[in-house]
Design a protein around this motif. Sequence first.
Motif, PDB file in Angstrom:
ATOM      1  N   MET A 160      -9.464  80.142 -26.718  1.00  0.00           N
ATOM      2  CA  MET A 160      -9.737  79.040 -25.805  1.00  0.00           C
ATOM      3  C   MET A 160      -8.444  78.474 -25.231  1.00  0.00           C
ATOM      4  O   MET A 160      -8.370  78.138 -24.050  1.00  0.00           O
ATOM      5  N   ALA A 161      -7.431  78.367 -26.073  1.00  0.00           N
ATOM      6  CA  ALA A 161      -6.151  77.821 -25.616  1.00  0.00           C
ATOM      7  C   ALA A 161      -5.514  78.734 -24.575  1.00  0.00           C
ATOM      8  O   ALA A 161      -5.012  78.278 -23.545  1.00  0.00           O
ATOM      9  N   LEU A 162      -5.527  80.057 -24.857  1.00  0.00           N
ATOM     10  CA  LEU A 162      -4.939  81.010 -23.922  1.00  0.00           C
ATOM     11  C   LEU A 162      -5.727  81.040 -22.612  1.00  0.00           C
ATOM     12  O   LEU A 162      -5.152  81.070 -21.515  1.00  0.00           O
ATOM     13  N   PHE A 163      -7.050  81.043 -22.731  1.00  0.00           N
ATOM     14  CA  PHE A 163      -7.885  81.050 -21.527  1.00  0.00           C
ATOM     15  C   PHE A 163      -7.661  79.781 -20.717  1.00  0.00           C
ATOM     16  O   PHE A 163      -7.581  79.814 -19.487  1.00  0.00           O
ATOM     17  N   SER A 164      -7.569  78.656 -21.429  1.00  0.00           N
ATOM     18  CA  SER A 164      -7.334  77.383 -20.748  1.00  0.00           C
ATOM     19  C   SER A 164      -5.997  77.391 -20.015  1.00  0.00           C
ATOM     20  O   SER A 164      -5.887  76.902 -18.893  1.00  0.00           O
ATOM     21  N   LEU A 165      -4.957  77.974 -20.674  1.00  0.00           N
ATOM     22  CA  LEU A 165      -3.646  78.054 -20.049  1.00  0.00           C
ATOM     23  C   LEU A 165      -3.700  78.913 -18.792  1.00  0.00           C
ATOM     24  O   LEU A 165      -3.199  78.526 -17.731  1.00  0.00           O
ATOM     25  N   PHE A 166      -4.340  80.088 -18.898  1.00  0.00           N
ATOM     26  CA  PHE A 166      -4.454  80.988 -17.758  1.00  0.00           C
ATOM     27  C   PHE A 166      -5.285  80.354 -16.648  1.00  0.00           C
ATOM     28  O   PHE A 166      -4.907  80.364 -15.477  1.00  0.00           O
ATOM     29  N   PHE A 167      -6.420  79.778 -17.032  1.00  0.00           N
ATOM     30  CA  PHE A 167      -7.326  79.166 -16.070  1.00  0.00           C
ATOM     31  C   PHE A 167      -6.646  78.008 -15.345  1.00  0.00           C
ATOM     32  O   PHE A 167      -6.730  77.891 -14.115  1.00  0.00           O
ATOM     33  N   SER A 168      -5.979  77.138 -16.091  1.00  0.00           N
ATOM     34  CA  SER A 168      -5.338  75.974 -15.472  1.00  0.00           C
ATOM     35  C   SER A 168      -4.218  76.387 -14.536  1.00  0.00           C
ATOM     36  O   SER A 168      -3.998  75.752 -13.492  1.00  0.00           O
ATOM     37  N   SER A 169      -3.498  77.479 -14.874  1.00  0.00           N
ATOM     38  CA  SER A 169      -2.410  77.953 -14.005  1.00  0.00           C
ATOM     39  C   SER A 169      -2.970  78.458 -12.676  1.00  0.00           C
ATOM     40  O   SER A 169      -2.451  78.132 -11.605  1.00  0.00           O
ATOM     41  N   ILE A 170      -4.043  79.274 -12.756  1.00  0.00           N
ATOM     42  CA  ILE A 170      -4.663  79.798 -11.536  1.00  0.00           C
ATOM     43  C   ILE A 170      -5.229  78.658 -10.701  1.00  0.00           C
ATOM     44  O   ILE A 170      -5.033  78.590  -9.480  1.00  0.00           O
TER      45      ILE A 170
END
Length: 581
Positions: free
Chosen positions: A83-93
């Motif tokens: 979730m943390a990694l996905f959140s980081l990727f998602f928030s960057s995009i």
Amino acid sequence: MESIKIIISKIKDGSIKEMWEEFKWMMVYAKRYKKEILFYIFLGMFSTVMTLVSSVASKELIDVVTGHNVSKAPMMAIIMISMALFSLFFSSIMSRITIKINIRIQNDIQADIFDKIIGVNWLDLSKYPSGDILNRFGSDVSTVAQSAIGWVPDIVVSLFNFIATLAVVMYYDPTMMVLTMLNAPVMLIASKIMMSRMRKYNMKVKEMNSEMMHFQTETFSNVDSIKSFDLTDLFSRRLRNFQERYKEVNLEYNYFSIKSNIILSLIGMVIQNMLFVWGVYRLWTGHITYGEMTLFMTQSSRMSSAFNSLVSIIPSTVNSTISAARLMELISLPKEERAQDDYENLKESVQDGFSVELKDVDFAYVEDKQVIKSSSLQANRNEIVALVGPSGEGKTTLIRMLLGLLVPNSGDAVLKNKNGDEVNLNASTRKYFSYIPQGNTIFSGTIADNLRMVKEDATDDEIINSLEIACAYDFIKQLPDGINTQVGARGLGFSEGQAQRISIARAVLRDAPILLLDEATSALDTETEKRVLDNIIKQKPNKTCIVTTHRPSVLSMCQRVYRVKQMGVRQLDESEFGALG
């Protein structure tokens, strides 16, 4: 509560209608970007769900560890890390996409408002200081753009965030939900205390920023004069006076904020401690787990934040109407009078030239303070006509009237072709004029860039020919880069006479039938002045040339000379202007 009081007070004094109109005006822009608004709503709701899932996963992991059920620990850890990694990727995009949308929307709104401001009547717009206009165009446009796009998503996302968080807390402990809701009155108190003064301080700061920007713009535009008169100390003191006033407003608001924040923080601390004590009690009695207690603490903070966002929408919307009102004030000014048909009807007559005529015109900038009274003048093709007279008597006003910037209070200002067909001078007929105003009108860029402003497709040969007519090419061809030489702001690097000749060349390149020179040859020597005017008439046939001047040297070339004095315009006979020359 304070917002409601303000709205009620506005209903009583009748100004709520104005506030509603301001809000509707902002929402006109919101309608243009429905897809973007839906995207922001989806983004905010998805982010809320992600955060709640992460919080529940964290709670489960704590329960697994404290319950020594290590078999589930790897799974919970994987979920949290994923979730943390996905959140980081998602928030960057999403950050990248969001900034692109924000820039595009703000640029669109700014361009639209710019077009509306630039199209208003010159006289009405000139009553506003340039710094004030710049501040409204910058700060207020940004506020309106953010409010127009963010208002609906803020409400929907904040409400969804509040309800979703409330549901999670209620699922685990309804009593904790009730205690968490105690944060709501704190936010209401904050709104009550802050709202009334927030609008007042917001307006004060905007007005102060406008004054400061006007001072800065005026100062840096006239830095040569300030230095020449040795006024640097005076302007430094003026700046510090502005800064002192700005400091007083902000320190007053800061003191108010500090007092309010202390009270609100103490109340918040009491509520948080109540939640903590209740959580400890529930944990001690075995009704909740360590993970649930951690979840309650984090979600309590989230609910406070969500409720705060909901409450703050009201004052932020009220404050955004201030910016909307300031912009609406500008764009609601009367538009320039345009008659495109007049321009089109005279197109075929351009090569033959035009006459311009003022017939018994009156004009006053301020009511009961006339500048021009019962005055007439005429200038025909292949003529040089001069306006002479003391400064401040109305010569520039007459030029503005010819350009359609000013409309006579009475009388007629007309453009006439060789067949005698007449149209009233207006913003559309301005295309038939080339104008060289007083002062330095050179822009930063190359010499060629400055000339191509009036004819974007001009060739180098056309530019050089115009410079030769204006007696400017002799010094320009000696420059290392010729017409591609860089020019500083306001013609930095050139003498006043050189800058004037470049301005004249630009007007010649426009190749309009009528040339207006408002003290535009004042920095030229007598011989050059005569040569420039002679070149214009001989090399550009059928031109009508009108010159305002204090210098009598050019009068011998004129077919008519008008004296502008004591609100009147009188044609001089040959013996009178011959004596002047």
